[in-house]
Scaffold this active site. Structure first.
Site, PDB file in Angstrom:
ATOM      1  N   GLU A  46       0.855  -1.186   0.000  1.00 12.00           N
ATOM      2  CA  GLU A  46       0.000   0.000   0.000  1.00 12.00           C
ATOM      3  C   GLU A  46       0.893   1.239   0.000  1.00 12.00           C
ATOM      4  O   GLU A  46       1.919   1.278   0.663  1.00 12.00           O
ATOM      5  CB  GLU A  46      -0.866  -0.056   1.264  1.00 12.00           C
ATOM      6  N   LYS A 114      -9.099   2.339  -2.483  1.00 10.58           N
ATOM      7  CA  LYS A 114      -9.458   1.846  -1.150  1.00 10.58           C
ATOM      8  C   LYS A 114     -10.802   2.419  -0.705  1.00 10.58           C
ATOM      9  O   LYS A 114     -11.026   3.629  -0.768  1.00 10.58           O
ATOM     10  CB  LYS A 114      -8.358   2.236  -0.161  1.00 10.58           C
ATOM     11  N   CYS A 148      -5.475  -3.044   2.675  1.00  6.40           N
ATOM     12  CA  CYS A 148      -5.348  -2.955   4.129  1.00  6.40           C
ATOM     13  C   CYS A 148      -6.681  -3.017   4.877  1.00  6.40           C
ATOM     14  O   CYS A 148      -7.252  -4.081   5.021  1.00  6.40           O
ATOM     15  CB  CYS A 148      -4.558  -1.698   4.488  1.00  6.40           C
TER      16      CYS A 148
END
Length: 179
Positions: A46, A114, A148
């Site tokens: 990330e 995300k 994540c």
């Protein structure tokens, strides 16, 4: 297909990164090594391009494609591999925590932004969340992504599966799941 996760030797990300170029110089040689060892898909962490940089995410956001992604596109093209590059992506006036899928022709085949942010800094950083879970057709199968904290809700991986993914990739900056 051989999949390589490129993060560096243990402790190596503790060094000081002051520019995006520092991150490119850190990750590009490892991507090249993985590609030389016939990795068909290389996954970086990330925000790999902006990892460890001081200041606002908005200050470091860059477009994709752009000069910062071109280095990885050249590696993908040279070795006919795929690279999933984590980055803070600038898109017009908006910025996102994105994973950019670069194809073996060096072209960006897709982007995942995300959806679920971490409480605290990321929520207040000025980044915008994504709003979908795209799946990309590739020669290694249908590829989807979570980043994540997306894994904190079952819907994220479920949506990728419902959208037809064969493979779920998860770039992560670093916590117990990255060990």
């Amino acid at each position: 297909v051989n999949i390589a996760v490129v993060t560096g030797p243990a402790g190596s990300r503790r060094r000081k990164f002051e520019t995006i170029q520092d991150n490119i110089d850190f990750y590009a040689p490892m991507c090249e090594t993985a590609a030389k060892n016939r990795a068909g898909l290389i996954v970086l962490p990330e925000i790999a391009l902006q990892y460890g940089l001081r200041g606002s995410n908005l200050d470091w956001a860059v477009p994709a494609p752009g000069p910062e992604t071109d280095v990885f596109a050249d590696i993908a093209r040279k070795y006919k591999t795929r690279i999933l590059l984590g980055m803070v992506e600038q898109d017009g006036d908006a910025a996102y925590n994105s994973a950019v899928l670069i194809g073996p022709n060096g072209v960006i085949d897709g982007k995942y932004r995300k959806v679920h942010f971490a409480v605290g800094g990321e929520m207040d950083s000025g980044l915008l969340p994504g709003d979908d879970f795209p799946v990309f057709d590739t020669e290694v199968g249908r590829v989807g992504c979570n980043i994540c904290m997306d894994t904190s809700t079952a819907e994220s991986s479920r949506m990728v599966g419902l959208n037809g993914a064969d493979v779920l990739l998860m770039p992560i900056m670093g916590d117990f799941r990255a060990r």
